[in-house]
Design an enzyme around this catalytic site. Structure first.
Site, mmCIF file in Angstrom:
data_model
loop_
_atom_site.group_PDB
_atom_site.id
_atom_site.type_symbol
_atom_site.label_atom_id
_atom_site.label_comp_id
_atom_site.label_asym_id
_atom_site.label_seq_id
_atom_site.Cartn_x
_atom_site.Cartn_y
_atom_site.Cartn_z
ATOM 1 N N LYS A 25 0.863 -1.182 0.000
ATOM 2 C CA LYS A 25 0.000 0.000 0.000
ATOM 3 C C LYS A 25 0.899 1.232 0.000
ATOM 4 O O LYS A 25 1.923 1.245 0.698
ATOM 5 C CB LYS A 25 -0.885 -0.028 1.256
ATOM 6 C CG LYS A 25 -1.886 1.110 1.345
ATOM 7 C CD LYS A 25 -2.700 1.017 2.642
ATOM 8 C CE LYS A 25 -3.801 2.063 2.720
ATOM 9 N NZ LYS A 25 -4.594 1.972 3.957
ATOM 10 N N SER B 146 -9.617 1.934 3.050
ATOM 11 C CA SER B 146 -8.771 2.694 2.160
ATOM 12 C C SER B 146 -7.744 1.865 1.389
ATOM 13 O O SER B 146 -7.207 2.345 0.393
ATOM 14 C CB SER B 146 -8.014 3.757 2.968
ATOM 15 O OG SER B 146 -7.125 3.142 3.890
ATOM 16 N N SER C 15 -9.779 -0.457 7.146
ATOM 17 C CA SER C 15 -9.225 -0.341 5.791
ATOM 18 C C SER C 15 -8.532 -1.566 5.230
ATOM 19 O O SER C 15 -8.180 -1.576 4.058
ATOM 20 C CB SER C 15 -8.255 0.828 5.727
ATOM 21 O OG SER C 15 -8.972 2.006 5.606
HETATM 22 N N1 GLN Z 1 -13.092 4.153 6.624
HETATM 23 C C1 GLN Z 1 -12.362 4.579 7.761
HETATM 24 C C2 GLN Z 1 -11.994 6.024 7.644
HETATM 25 O O1 GLN Z 1 -12.340 6.611 6.682
HETATM 26 C C3 GLN Z 1 -11.159 3.727 7.942
HETATM 27 C C4 GLN Z 1 -9.957 4.183 7.230
HETATM 28 C C5 GLN Z 1 -8.781 3.320 7.524
HETATM 29 O O2 GLN Z 1 -8.902 2.285 8.168
HETATM 30 N N2 GLN Z 1 -7.624 3.797 7.141
HETATM 31 O O3 GLN Z 1 -11.385 6.577 8.517
#
Ligand code: GLN
Length: 496
Positions: A81, A156, A180
């Site tokens: 990532k 994400s 994410s």
């Molecule tokens: N969807 C969550 C957010 O927008 C999680 C994001 C993540 O785990 N990086 O914060």
């Protein structure tokens, strides 16, 4: 085993092929690089692919294999990532702010995997600074779900999830702040694990919300995740929250045969939070997850209803804390030392303002503003402190639950992948989708998502397993037992 194409093979099958010299690491890397070239234009899962570097790493892996010094991941292609710093190649966080940033060092996770001899093919797309649930906020454009054109991959870490699902790479790293790893794994029909907070060093992982962020692993199966995770963990003095405990060989534990073959999960109690199955959950997801729970029962597990009374408040608590921490973490991007700097400005303050306004997208700016607000004098007590109290209550809910069960099962997400743009005008609706995943980060617990079926539109559905601290081996083993009697993890999206 039938003669499935090599790109479809599990990591252990690839391992055997490499060790028996049926294929070289250079050939394997080339095969996946060619797949990226052929199919990634339709998915946008990658931000950076570095063929020359990958092939150079593959050559040294081949030399190591020839010397009989290969470890479990030597010569296996993977992708990172694009929040993990990688020396010498771009690390963008999918942001214009870092679109020119080349890190002078490797993240701990990246150097561990390099030492293991894994071959990095490139960096995967994500929501800008890991803020989002759909991979639509990337400066490099959205990631497309390989199961259906025009559909989001989740976020994400959607680039990693889509790449593994489409077999552009066998395994990939991700990070999970509020879901994410687990949610994009669910949306793309693969397996993903977020370990206990502190198990994977955050050194060189560009921070979203430091008390919640944790590196995690994606693979087609729990077995593949186990192999990757084992090589990502380990104490690191450069991260003050890194935990000093022995590294576990998850793959060996998962691969061991069950004492009772007829009831391989006999003795395991799985808690089912009934609240998670009521309001707001799509019917197809409920039925599919309940059918999967019946399979767990068939494997010998006992299901028990449990109560997590404060978890319904997890989303507001999570977003207050995540935004507060993000607003603080992102102050370092000021256009002075690295990253985007506005071309024209009148003075220093103007340079900060213009560089940050141009460098950050709308969602990142929204979070910086909200985070600064909840931390400001006069509002701190009303928001940030309250959220921390809720965090404690949610953690206590889990502590109580784990006194009566070994694992907790739930849907991973209340929805399957949605159409691109469908939620873009309603960020709060998107935030609410983190209801099942974000409490796990608030408590610092490990969680895993594995595929358990499809909806009528052919989109994958994920089941989340939550474990007590350091129960990664138990989580992966339970998912592996499930995958031994089901084939959801073997289904592949319609990518040639
Ligand atoms: N969807 C969550 C957010 O927008 C999680 C994001 C993540 O785990 N990086 O914060």
């Amino acid at each position: 085993m039938t003669s499935a194409p090599i790109f479809d093979a599990s990591v252990s099958v690839l391992r055997r092929a490499l060790d028996e010299k049926e294929i070289s690491s250079v050939e394997l890397a080339s095969l996946f690089l060619d797949r990226i070239e052929a199919f990634d234009s339709g998915l946008n899962a990658f931000i950076t692919v570095d063929r020359d570097r990958a092939l150079a790493e593959a050559r040294s892996a081949d030399a190591r294999i020839a010397r009989n010094e290969a470890g479990p991941l030597t010569g296996i292609p993977l992708a990172h990532k694009d929040v993990f710093c990688t020396e010498g190649i771009l690390t963008t966080c999918a942001s214009r702010m870092l679109s020119n940033f080349v890190s002078p060092y490797d993240a701990h996770v990246v150097s561990l995997l390099k030492q293991a001899g894994a071959v990095s093919l490139g960096k995967t797309n994500l929501d800008e600074f890991a803020m989002g649930s759909s991979c639509e906020t990337s400066y490099y454009g959205p990631v497309i779900n390989p199961w259906k054109p025009g559909t989001v991959a989740g976020g994400s870490s959607g680039g990693s999830a889509a790449a593994v699902a489409a077999r552009l790479v066998p395994i990939a790293t991700g990070t999970d702040t509020g879901g994410s790893v687990r949610q994009p794994a669910a949306f793309c029909g693969i397996t993903g694990i977020k370990p206990t907070y502190g198990l994977v060093s955050r050194y060189g992982t560009i921070a979203c919300a430091s008390s919640l962020d944790q590196g995690g692993a994606f693979g087609a199966s729990a077995e593949d995740c186990a192999l990757l995770l084992s090589s990502m963990t380990g104490f690191d003095t450069r991260d003050s929250t890194s935990l000093d405990r022995p590294v576990e060989d998850y793959a060996a534990i998962v691969g061991a045969s069950a004492p009772d073959a007829a009831r391989p999960l006999g003795g395991l109690t799985i808690g089912v939070p009934r609240d998670f199955f009521s309001t707001g959950l799509n019917d197809e997801i409920r039925t599919t997850v309940e059918n999967a729970l019946a399979q767990y029962r068939a494997l010998g597990a006992t299901l028990r209803d449990i109560d997590l009374p404060n978890v319904r408040l997890a989303v507001p608590a999570y977003y207050v804390i995540a935004m507060a921490e993000a607003s603080s973490n992102l102050t370092r991007f000021d256009g002075v030392r690295y990253g985007h700097r506005a071309a024209e400005y009148t003075d220093l303050v103007d340079m900060y303002c213009k560089s940050r306004s141009e460098g950050f997208g709308a969602e990142v700016q929204r979070r910086i503003l909200t985070g600064t607000f909840v931390l400001s004098h006069g509002y701190y007590d009303a928001y940030y402190l309250q959220a921390q109290k809720l965090r404690r209550l949610i953690t206590s809910d889990f502590e109580r639950a784990f006194a009566e069960c070994d694992l907790i099962a739930s849907p991973t997400s209340p929805a399957t992948a949605w159409a691109l743009g469908a939620m873009s005008d309603d960020p709060v609706q998107m935030y609410l989708g983190d209801i099942y995943t974000s409490p796990v980060n608030l408590a610092g617990l490990p969680g895993l998502s594995h595929p358990c079926g499809f909806n009528a539109a052919g989109l994958p559905i994920g089941l989340q397993l939550i474990g007590n601290y350091f129960s990664e081996a138990r989580l992966l083993t339970a998912a592996h037992r499930f995958q031994q009697i089901t084939d959801w993890h073997l289904r592949r999206p319609p990518v040639a």
